[in-house]
Design an enzyme around this catalytic site. Structure first.
Site, PDB file in Angstrom:
ATOM      1  N   GLU A   1      43.530  36.065  42.037  1.00  0.00           N
ATOM      2  CA  GLU A   1      43.973  37.294  41.368  1.00  0.00           C
ATOM      3  C   GLU A   1      43.442  38.499  42.139  1.00  0.00           C
ATOM      4  OE1 GLU A   1      42.334  36.548  37.484  1.00  0.00           O
ATOM      5  OE2 GLU A   1      43.653  34.825  37.198  1.00  0.00           O
TER       6      GLU A   1
ATOM      7  N   LEU B   1      48.298  35.883  36.823  1.00  0.00           N
ATOM      8  CA  LEU B   1      47.012  35.750  36.123  1.00  0.00           C
ATOM      9  C   LEU B   1      46.933  34.424  35.348  1.00  0.00           C
ATOM     10  CD1 LEU B   1      45.545  38.671  33.969  1.00  0.00           C
ATOM     11  CD2 LEU B   1      44.717  36.327  33.984  1.00  0.00           C
TER      12      LEU B   1
ATOM     13  N   GLU C   1      44.250  31.018  35.713  1.00  0.00           N
ATOM     14  CA  GLU C   1      43.251  30.284  36.491  1.00  0.00           C
ATOM     15  C   GLU C   1      43.616  28.823  36.660  1.00  0.00           C
ATOM     16  OE1 GLU C   1      42.569  32.526  34.179  1.00  0.00           O
ATOM     17  OE2 GLU C   1      41.601  34.048  35.418  1.00  0.00           O
TER      18      GLU C   1
ATOM     19  N   ILE D   1      36.384  30.417  34.693  1.00  0.00           N
ATOM     20  CA  ILE D   1      36.744  29.112  35.254  1.00  0.00           C
ATOM     21  C   ILE D   1      36.977  28.080  34.156  1.00  0.00           C
ATOM     22  CG2 ILE D   1      34.474  28.011  35.549  1.00  0.00           C
ATOM     23  CD1 ILE D   1      35.491  27.365  38.472  1.00  0.00           C
TER      24      ILE D   1
ATOM     25  N   HIS E   1      31.386  37.788  32.096  1.00  0.00           N
ATOM     26  CA  HIS E   1      31.462  37.964  33.544  1.00  0.00           C
ATOM     27  C   HIS E   1      30.203  37.511  34.277  1.00  0.00           C
ATOM     28  CE1 HIS E   1      34.711  40.563  32.196  1.00  0.00           C
ATOM     29  NE2 HIS E   1      35.106  40.765  33.432  1.00  0.00           N
TER      30      HIS E   1
HETATM   31  C1  LIG Z   1      40.987  34.651  31.971  1.00  0.00           C
HETATM   32  C2  LIG Z   1      40.714  35.898  32.714  1.00  0.00           C
HETATM   33  N1  LIG Z   1      41.002  35.953  34.028  1.00  0.00           N
HETATM   34  C3  LIG Z   1      40.755  37.071  34.742  1.00  0.00           C
HETATM   35  C4  LIG Z   1      40.217  38.168  34.143  1.00  0.00           C
HETATM   36  C5  LIG Z   1      39.923  39.427  34.957  1.00  0.00           C
HETATM   37  N2  LIG Z   1      40.865  40.471  34.545  1.00  0.00           N
HETATM   38  C6  LIG Z   1      40.507  41.393  33.634  1.00  0.00           C
HETATM   39  S1  LIG Z   1      41.782  42.353  33.203  1.00  0.00           S
HETATM   40  C7  LIG Z   1      42.844  41.578  34.257  1.00  0.00           C
HETATM   41  C8  LIG Z   1      44.272  42.009  34.304  1.00  0.00           C
HETATM   42  C9  LIG Z   1      44.898  42.023  32.961  1.00  0.00           C
HETATM   43  O1  LIG Z   1      46.189  42.530  33.014  1.00  0.00           O
HETATM   44  P1  LIG Z   1      47.060  42.695  31.702  1.00  0.00           P
HETATM   45  O2  LIG Z   1      47.060  41.443  30.913  1.00  0.00           O
HETATM   46  O3  LIG Z   1      48.368  43.228  32.119  1.00  0.00           O
HETATM   47  O4  LIG Z   1      46.257  43.778  30.838  1.00  0.00           O
HETATM   48  P2  LIG Z   1      45.923  45.287  31.207  1.00  0.00           P
HETATM   49  O5  LIG Z   1      44.574  45.252  31.867  1.00  0.00           O
HETATM   50  O6  LIG Z   1      46.971  45.809  32.092  1.00  0.00           O
HETATM   51  O7  LIG Z   1      45.849  45.992  29.911  1.00  0.00           O
HETATM   52  C10 LIG Z   1      42.178  40.567  34.941  1.00  0.00           C
HETATM   53  C11 LIG Z   1      42.766  39.727  35.976  1.00  0.00           C
HETATM   54  C12 LIG Z   1      39.924  38.071  32.765  1.00  0.00           C
HETATM   55  N3  LIG Z   1      39.374  39.105  32.101  1.00  0.00           N
HETATM   56  N4  LIG Z   1      40.189  36.949  32.075  1.00  0.00           N
END
Ligand SMILES: Cc1ncc(C[n+]2csc(CCOP(=O)(O)OP(=O)(O)O)c2C)c(N)n1
Ligand SMILES: [Mg+2]
Lengths: 345, 322
Positions: free
Chosen positions: B29, B58, B60, B87, B129
């Site tokens: 990602e 997105l 995993e 993970i 995190h």
């Molecule tokens: C399971 C998981 N994988 C990765 C992340 C890291 N991460 C945080 S926000 C994000 C993007 C989320 O995008 P979206 O669902 O469109 O929500 P937005 O932030 O745009 O409101 C990622 C990859 C996470 N929080 N949870």
């Protein structure tokens, strides 16, 4: 936004705008607080106020909400105090402790996890005949997770009063929607589960509120799930740790700013004779003081004793945790007695 | 040679291997255009193109699961999980798929992939995190688990990991990403699979740890009158037992330090093995300094929760006075 929407009282129309201004003011202040080191990582929602507030406007006070971390405008409108997002970003243990009076889960940072909770909450409501609906709110990014598909399928199979609201703000951090999915809309995925799917201009608070009202009514009455896609735009960075200029160009940012829901809605209300400069200035001032109040409340909460970290791991602390709690407490208190600040690494 | 941070050293290793072996690909990602949320993959998409450095949707489980397939199909995927706490989404693909395909197919297939993931505390992240989850994966036969604590080791260990014919979980301590620079060779080098690093030689007590606590152990030893042998395990699976046992046989005392929660942590394994195999050398029980048995705390509380300098010094003192 043309004409007056059916069945919406004028004071509602103005109230939505007041909330949009309050939350925009809050969002900018929170960003600054992070830059000053007073809170930690913060995910700004500017640009999504209409989608968030409109989405919550149709809920009953006892309905369930399970949302992501970017939903504070909607949550505040629903009754979550403004200090809550500050506590959350400051890394205070109460960050996830939502008011007793609301059925709102702590914000979810694990993308997509809350959709399945929404399914279970809707199921629990149905089993207990509570008449509550469960609304889950998530981003476009979450629709790539298995959890999204599992939740829609299960809610459809079990015929549950669950509302799945996708805040499609075009970006999952640096990935634009067209590289997240090879379909033209999130809403069309409803078809695969034989449930209703709606795609709404989320930057139009009236359209959003109107669609949500009919959706919430239907879900409550017929006990079926619905998927709603609110098309919006994240005006700012993903979080305070993000630099969006690395992945999106100035033209797109400018187009996003031009579609700012606050600007649009202010123009509408002004044209309807429901808003003038004086009223707006007054609202701005009230917003400022509401935000000041929240910041003062954050400062008032101040220090937390480290050993309280053990207090909510289980309902009753096992002996082993009691021992560890005692050790940590003794250590921190001894440190304080020495006049040193805790936790130097 | 040039001075590099750990993040730069990781970037260097990836760049070198992408250039050297066209079957290598990086996926995860935000790893492409954004260069990774920590910039570990900065510039790689521009240099190698979007087929070699892939921004993934997105999911995993999709990232690791597809990497397993890519690896079985002849590619060398280096997947990134944005933060180790996520993970769990891919746990089946990690533990039941990647780790077992050689075993299940009786050697017909294997999954030589690398999964990189930042983790660890002290950097004020939002919840989930910062969790240190290494024990879950050390408890998964078929996986290698490795954790650098210096820029030099990060580059050499990552190159070794990518060239290892079995799956490797490569854990990157966030707190050390930019905490210091070190001379790192521009060229190619590997660090042998399974080899621990003796950080400092001493005579009275052995400090064993890995990842983010290594600099803390070093500081504790520097400030202590006790002469400490410090071992950075680096490879958590397999563990370099000869190195650990030789040290304990020399010093007679050991303290194990890790950031992960205490119960069922890898420290228990280290302590158990020391007492099984070096019992007659021991002058004192093996002590542990670890995270407490709670979920990783919110940022306001994390400093007191972490195994800090004071806690390590206290353990050294108690072990010496036993
Ligand atoms: C399971 C998981 N994988 C990765 C992340 C890291 N991460 C945080 S926000 C994000 C993007 C989320 O995008 P979206 O669902 O469109 O929500 P937005 O932030 O745009 O409101 C990622 C990859 C996470 N929080 N949870
Ligand atoms: Mg998004």
């Amino acid at each position: 936004m043309v004409g007056t929407p059916p069945n919406v009282a004028e004071d509602h129309l103005v109230d939505w705008f007041r909330w949009m201004i309050t939350m925009r003011t809050f969002d900018q202040r929170a960003w600054n607080l992070q830059r000053q080191g007073k809170i930690g990582t913060y995910a700004p929602f500017s640009g999504q106020e209409a989608a968030q507030i409109g989405c919550m406007s149709a809920l009953r006070a006892d309905d369930w909400i399970a949302s992501s971390y970017r939903e504070w405008a909607g949550l505040a409108y629903f009754g979550v105090p403004l200090v809550q997002p500050l506590l959350s970003s400051a890394g205070h243990p109460d960050g996830g402790c939502m008011p007793e009076s609301l059925n709102v889960l702590p914000i979810q940072v694990v993308i997509g996890a809350q959709l399945l909770h929404g399914v279970g909450l809707a199921w629990a409501s149905k089993l207990q005949q509570q008449g509550r609906v469960a609304m889950t709110v998530f981003g476009d990014g979450a629709t790539s997770q298995g959890d999204f598909h599992e939740a829609l399928n299960l809610a459809s199979v079990m015929k549950l009063p669950a509302i799945f609201v996708c805040q499609n703000n075009r970006w999952a951090i640096s990935l634009p929607v067209e590289r997240q999915m090879n379909v033209r809309s999130v809403a069309q995925r409803a078809l695969a589960y034989d449930i209703d799917g709606f795609r709404v201009d989320g930057n139009d608070v009236l359209a959003t509120a109107q669609v949500m009202r009919s959706v919430v009514d239907r879900v409550r009455q017929e006990q079926v799930p619905v998927l709603v896609e609110l098309v919006t735009y994240r005006l700012g960075a993903h979080t305070t740790a993000d630099d969006p200029t690395r992945y999106r160009d100035a033209g797109e940012q400018a187009a996003g700013a031009a579609a700012d829901p606050l600007v649009r809605y202010a123009a509408y209300l002004t044209a309807q004779g429901l808003l003038d400069a004086a009223a707006r200035a007054r609202m701005q001032q009230e917003a400022q003081s509401a935000v000041d109040h929240a910041v003062a409340e954050l400062e008032r909460r101040g220090r937390v004793d480290a050993w309280t970290v053990f207090d909510q791991v289980y309902a009753t602390r096992p002996a082993q945790l009691e021992e560890q709690r005692h050790e940590l407490q003794q250590r921190v208190l001894a440190h304080r007695a020495d006049g040193a600040g805790g936790g130097a690494r | 040679m040039s001075q590099m941070t750990m993040v730069q050293a990781i970037n260097h290793a990836l760049r070198l291997e992408l250039g050297r072996n066209e079957r290598v690909l990086v996926l995860g990602e935000d790893v492409g255009r954004n260069g990774g949320v920590f910039r570990a993959t900065d510039g790689l998409m521009a240099a190698f193109g979007p087929d070699r450095v892939v921004d993934m949707p997105l999911a995993e489980s999709a990232i690791v699961g597809a990497a397993v397939g890519l690896a079985m199909g002849g590619m060398c995927p280096v997947a990134e999980i944005q933060f180790l706490g996520f993970i769990y989404e891919a746990m089946d693909q990690m533990a039941s798929q990647a780790a077992r395909v050689r075993f299940r197919s009786n050697g017909r297939f294997s999954a030589p992939l690398v999964v990189r993931a930042p983790f660890g505390g002290g950097v004020r992240t939002p919840e989930v995190h910062s969790d240190s989850l290494e024990a879950l994966f050390v408890h998964t036969p078929g996986l290698y688990v490795v954790m650098p604590s210096t820029p030099y080791d990060a580059k050499g260990l990552l190159l070794t990991a990518i060239r290892t014919p079995d799956p490797v979980l490569f854990l990157e301590p966030m707190a050390l990403y930019r905490s210091f620079r070190q001379e790192v060779p521009e060229g190619d080098y590997e660090i042998p699979l399974g080899a621990a690093r003796v950080v400092r030689a001493g005579t009275q007590l052995t400090l064993v740890g890995w990842g983010p606590v290594v600099p803390v152990m070093e500081e504790a030893a520097e400030r202590s009158a006790v002469s400490c042998d410090i071992i950075d395990l680096r490879w958590l699976s397999p563990i370099d037992w000869p190195c650990v046992l030789a040290s304990v046989e020399k010093t007679g005392r050991a303290v194990v330090v890790h950031e992960a929660v205490r119960t069922g942590g890898l420290g228990a394994e280290v302590a158990a093995t020391i007492q099984e195999r070096a019992f007659l050398s021991l002058e004192a029980p093996v002590m542990r300094v670890t995270g407490y048995d709670t979920p990783y705390p919110v940022p306001l509380l994390e400093d007191d929760w972490l195994p800090n300098l004071e806690r390590i010094r206290h353990a050294i003192k108690r072990t010496m006075e036993f």
